[in-house]
Design a protein around this motif. Structure first.
Motif, PDB file in Angstrom:
ATOM      1  N   LEU A  23       1.056   5.327   0.680  1.00  0.00           N
ATOM      2  CA  LEU A  23       0.228   6.371   1.363  1.00  0.00           C
ATOM      3  C   LEU A  23       0.629   7.707   0.980  1.00  0.00           C
ATOM      4  O   LEU A  23       1.820   7.789   0.887  1.00  0.00           O
ATOM      5  CB  LEU A  23       0.339   6.148   2.919  1.00  0.00           C
ATOM      6  CG  LEU A  23       0.085   4.734   3.428  1.00  0.00           C
ATOM      7  CD1 LEU A  23       0.613   4.737   4.802  1.00  0.00           C
ATOM      8  CD2 LEU A  23      -1.442   4.408   3.326  1.00  0.00           C
ATOM      9  N   ASP A  24      -0.307   8.565   0.877  1.00  0.00           N
ATOM     10  CA  ASP A  24      -0.021  10.017   0.888  1.00  0.00           C
ATOM     11  C   ASP A  24       0.401  10.581   1.942  1.00  0.00           C
ATOM     12  O   ASP A  24       0.420  10.183   2.840  1.00  0.00           O
ATOM     13  CB  ASP A  24      -0.882  10.765  -0.127  1.00  0.00           C
ATOM     14  CG  ASP A  24      -2.425  10.913   0.570  1.00  0.00           C
ATOM     15  OD1 ASP A  24      -2.329  10.599   1.877  1.00  0.00           O
ATOM     16  OD2 ASP A  24      -3.238  11.197  -0.072  1.00  0.00           O
ATOM     17  N   ASP A  30      -1.147  12.416   3.751  1.00  0.00           N
ATOM     18  CA  ASP A  30      -2.098  12.467   4.848  1.00  0.00           C
ATOM     19  C   ASP A  30      -2.309  11.016   5.283  1.00  0.00           C
ATOM     20  O   ASP A  30      -3.481  10.741   6.040  1.00  0.00           O
ATOM     21  CB  ASP A  30      -3.528  13.011   4.183  1.00  0.00           C
ATOM     22  CG  ASP A  30      -3.419  14.401   3.712  1.00  0.00           C
ATOM     23  OD1 ASP A  30      -2.550  15.263   4.534  1.00  0.00           O
ATOM     24  OD2 ASP A  30      -3.815  14.962   2.682  1.00  0.00           O
ATOM     25  N   ASN A  35      -3.443   8.512   3.305  1.00  0.00           N
ATOM     26  CA  ASN A  35      -4.585   8.009   2.539  1.00  0.00           C
ATOM     27  C   ASN A  35      -3.904   6.954   1.575  1.00  0.00           C
ATOM     28  O   ASN A  35      -2.946   7.224   0.723  1.00  0.00           O
ATOM     29  CB  ASN A  35      -5.508   8.973   1.909  1.00  0.00           C
ATOM     30  CG  ASN A  35      -6.123   9.918   2.717  1.00  0.00           C
ATOM     31  OD1 ASN A  35      -6.546   9.270   3.842  1.00  0.00           O
ATOM     32  ND2 ASN A  35      -6.036  11.078   2.610  1.00  0.00           N
ATOM     33  N   ALA A  36      -4.601   5.777   1.257  1.00  0.00           N
ATOM     34  CA  ALA A  36      -3.696   5.018   0.333  1.00  0.00           C
ATOM     35  C   ALA A  36      -4.025   5.468  -1.086  1.00  0.00           C
ATOM     36  O   ALA A  36      -4.973   5.849  -1.685  1.00  0.00           O
ATOM     37  CB  ALA A  36      -4.872   3.579   0.406  1.00  0.00           C
ATOM     38  N   THR A  45       0.802  -1.008  -0.108  1.00  0.00           N
ATOM     39  CA  THR A  45       0.211  -0.039   0.068  1.00  0.00           C
ATOM     40  C   THR A  45       0.742   1.162   0.136  1.00  0.00           C
ATOM     41  O   THR A  45       1.702   1.248   1.004  1.00  0.00           O
ATOM     42  CB  THR A  45      -0.759  -0.104   1.065  1.00  0.00           C
ATOM     43  OG1 THR A  45      -1.550  -1.187   1.122  1.00  0.00           O
ATOM     44  CG2 THR A  45      -2.011   1.363   1.087  1.00  0.00           C
ATOM     45  N   HIS A  57      -6.046   8.009  -5.977  1.00  0.00           N
ATOM     46  CA  HIS A  57      -6.453   7.772  -4.577  1.00  0.00           C
ATOM     47  C   HIS A  57      -7.361   6.512  -4.731  1.00  0.00           C
ATOM     48  O   HIS A  57      -8.077   6.188  -5.539  1.00  0.00           O
ATOM     49  CB  HIS A  57      -7.386   8.748  -4.122  1.00  0.00           C
ATOM     50  CG  HIS A  57      -6.488   9.793  -3.463  1.00  0.00           C
ATOM     51  ND1 HIS A  57      -6.072  11.025  -4.341  1.00  0.00           N
ATOM     52  CD2 HIS A  57      -5.649  10.013  -2.184  1.00  0.00           C
ATOM     53  CE1 HIS A  57      -5.288  11.877  -3.580  1.00  0.00           C
ATOM     54  NE2 HIS A  57      -5.120  11.231  -2.176  1.00  0.00           N
ATOM     55  N   LYS A  87      -9.577   5.314  -2.424  1.00  0.00           N
ATOM     56  CA  LYS A  87     -10.896   5.729  -2.081  1.00  0.00           C
ATOM     57  C   LYS A  87     -11.139   7.064  -2.292  1.00  0.00           C
ATOM     58  O   LYS A  87     -11.069   7.995  -1.472  1.00  0.00           O
ATOM     59  CB  LYS A  87     -10.974   5.428  -0.557  1.00  0.00           C
ATOM     60  CG  LYS A  87     -11.101   3.795  -0.298  1.00  0.00           C
ATOM     61  CD  LYS A  87     -11.079   3.355   1.162  1.00  0.00           C
ATOM     62  CE  LYS A  87     -10.596   1.857   1.293  1.00  0.00           C
ATOM     63  NZ  LYS A  87     -10.787   1.607   2.639  1.00  0.00           N
TER      64      LYS A  87
END
Lengths: 324, 324
Positions: free
Chosen positions: B305-306, B308, B310-311, B303, B321, B323
């Motif tokens: 991640l950014d 923040d 987020n995946a 995975t 993104h 999601k």
């Protein structure tokens, strides 16, 4: 590509040594514990290319086994026993030449057979894919055990003037096998099978090599892969000496259809060695098929002698008397 | 053919270690004394094929050096120092593709340079000729020395859930170099040269590898040759774990033109390793360019991640993104 490497994973991964030896958990490196080594390490690498060193029609099992055996033959010539090997396999990437899954499965099965037969570990390897033909490069590692461990390796260049030249067995099976496979030789069925077997599955002379080194009397040794005549010349050259070969004393594979072709053809894998006369006699009693075939002398070059001791000259068309 | 092998004799024979090490007097086998080994043996083999793993336009010196360095990079990932290598060289036999004497001389000069720079011996090798493109297969042997010798090798699959994932330096130089060479990237001259240098002459992270193993705290390590994303996945897969990568924490080669291409492109040769958090902090103080970029967790897959947390989903066209 992914599918291809999945196949490799499927067929080769199970062969790779695990635990303390070998390439663990898809690692890029293999591991060989020092305690596995009884003496200094002997290493060799040989590459076999389809269409050059074996025939595209050779069965995949024997291709794998031959690729391993030519390396074991090099170890045998130093009186070393195999410990492990690494396999670098380059597969053709073109759709036409791509090896089928069945081919890879058979290749892996052949390799597994010989790893077991010669008691060595597949430590690891690398697989690539490119525009060339199938290419197999094996690195073999060996060590000297038993009586051989306390004797120096029999270097190719360590022959001395006056040494007798000897072979461990009959010469020319590789030539006969290749001729049969290329359709140029008609022999009885059983002989054909025997000749093909010699060409495709040469026997590395590991027992003989260990015996020679263990004797402590053999100065120089090499395996015969380029043909007896070329390799005798290599052995003499490496020592800065000349060699004489007695044609009548060279044991030939039967049928002796073409002695010159048989002593100049490659892919034999008997051992050629040099030792003093008294040692040679003792060694011959221990080798089932050994023979004393010549000697090293001062000078340079190779001379082939007929039964009367006259020099023959090797020419493309055969051999002729040097001084008619 | 004879002439070709004379050339090889001329250019490679002088590089082969002599005396107690190496391939004496044209022998088929090389010799490595046990006393040269400070620890268990680490072995690796890698094949480079022209047009697949390097460009036909790459200078012969750097082709030789890259072929050696990719193997040294594998040793570095196990914290091992190089001891010796064997070279299996397959030359194209067609008149069109035949390498010139100048090419071989330059190749041998490049190899000699790196043998000296990385303090290892060319122990021996094999040269063949066939219908395929130039192919170079190097088997490298290493051992652990100093503090590393008393620590276990950092196996690819030995990472543990909760370990931090780290790299020894910036990611994506290999990608930039290949793009520059293929004409797809316009950069300032100095940056171009730097990128090409990284692609053609990757730096095996031997010092870093020895430091990581010597620390006794690194569980798993591998070199990044297939690209960071693919190799992080390999490292996690081998341990039966999942990995999280923080995109913002990944040090990128400058200019950061295309982060996704840079973290997925190959030929980087920094080291990727997994260790507990407290150990990672200590190690970072010793690595000039090291960075903590993610962690191993229970589960499977990778995975990204950014900033923040987020995946992101990696797709062919870039990352999006997961999601939205």
């Amino acid at each position: 590509m992914v599918a291809e490497f999945d196949l490799i994973d499927r067929y080769f991964r199970p062969l790779v040594a695990d635990g303390d030896f070998g390439q663990l958990l898809r690692d890029d490196c293999a591991h060989l514990p020092l305690r596995a080594l009884a003496s200094d390490l002997v290493l060799t690498v040989d590459t076999l290319i389809e269409g050059v060193h074996f025939l595209a029609s050779d069965p995949p099992e024997t291709v794998a086994r031959k690729a391993l055996r030519v390396n074991l033959s090099d170890l045998a010539a130093k009186g070393a026993s195999p410990v492990g090997c690494l396999l670098a396999l380059s597969l053709p990437s073109s759709a036409h030449a791509l090896k089928s899954e069945a081919w890879l499965a058979d290749f892996a099965r052949g390799l597994a057979l010989d790893l077991q037969q010669f008691d060595l570990q597949l430590l690891g390897g690398d697989t690539t894919s490119g525009p060339g033909p199938l290419s197999i490069s094996i690195t073999a590692l060996g060590h000297a055990t038993g009586a051989a461990a306390s004797q120096p390796p029999m270097l190719r260049g360590a022959g001395r003037a006056g040494d007798l030249l000897c072979v461990t067995g009959p010469i020319g099976w590789g030539y006969l096998g290749l001729q049969v496979l290329q359709g140029g030789l008609d022999l009885p069925e059983a002989t054909k099978r025997q000749a093909i077997q010699h060409y495709r599955l040469p026997e590395p002379r590991l027992r003989e090599g260990a015996l020679l080194r263990g004797s402590g009397t053999v100065h120089a040794c090499m395996d015969i892969s380029d043909g007896l005549v070329a390799d005798a010349r290599h052995l003499a050259d490496a020592a800065g000496l000349a060699c004489l070969l007695d044609l009548a004393k060279i044991p030939l594979a039967e049928p002796k259809l073409d002695p010159v072709a048989q002593i100049t053809g490659g892919d034999d894998y008997q051992l050629l060695f040099a030792c003093p006369g008294e040692a040679a006699e003792a060694i011959m009693t221990q080798l089932e098929q050994g023979a004393i075939i010549g000697r090293l002398t001062q000078g340079q070059g190779l001379t082939l002698l007929d039964a009367d001791g006259n020099a023959l000259r090797l020419a493309k068309e055969g051999y002729v008397h040097a001084k008619p």
